[in-house]
Design a protein around this motif. Structure first.
Motif, PDB file in Angstrom:
ATOM      1  N   THR A   1       1.430  30.983 -19.958  1.00  0.00           N
ATOM      2  CA  THR A   1       0.035  31.002 -20.417  1.00  0.00           C
ATOM      3  C   THR A   1      -0.668  29.654 -20.232  1.00  0.00           C
ATOM      4  O   THR A   1      -1.851  29.537 -20.525  1.00  0.00           O
TER       5      THR A   1
ATOM      6  N   GLN B   1      -0.350  27.036 -22.073  1.00  0.00           N
ATOM      7  CA  GLN B   1      -0.782  26.581 -23.388  1.00  0.00           C
ATOM      8  C   GLN B   1       0.236  25.611 -23.964  1.00  0.00           C
ATOM      9  O   GLN B   1       1.439  25.731 -23.720  1.00  0.00           O
TER      10      GLN B   1
ATOM     11  N   SER C   1       1.576  23.824 -27.597  1.00  0.00           N
ATOM     12  CA  SER C   1       1.598  23.910 -29.059  1.00  0.00           C
ATOM     13  C   SER C   1       2.122  22.597 -29.610  1.00  0.00           C
ATOM     14  O   SER C   1       3.172  22.108 -29.178  1.00  0.00           O
TER      15      SER C   1
END
Length: 65
Positions: free
Chosen positions: A18, A20, A22
């Motif tokens: 994705t 992304q 975190s």
């Protein structure tokens, strides 16, 4: 009241599927608090429309940003 607190991420996870990231911190932010996230980036800024790339837009005055 303004508090100047510096926190470093204790864990950083990157999801290649994705694209992304975190970040996990050792403390929980208080709902409604204002925070500033500072990220150092080192890499190539390109025009290939993938990853971290240059982009522009026209604002309501027609100026390119």
């Amino acid at each position: 009241m303004v508090l100047n607190i510096s926190l470093s991420a204790i864990d950083i996870q990157f999801d290649n599927k994705t694209d992304q990231v975190s970040l996990t911190f050792g403390e929980t932010l208080v709902k409604g608090s204002n925070v500033q996230l500072l990220i150092e980036f080192q890499g190539v800024l390109n025009d290939h429309m993938s990853g971290f790339y240059r982009s522009s837009f026209k604002n309501s005055n027609g100026s390119t940003r």
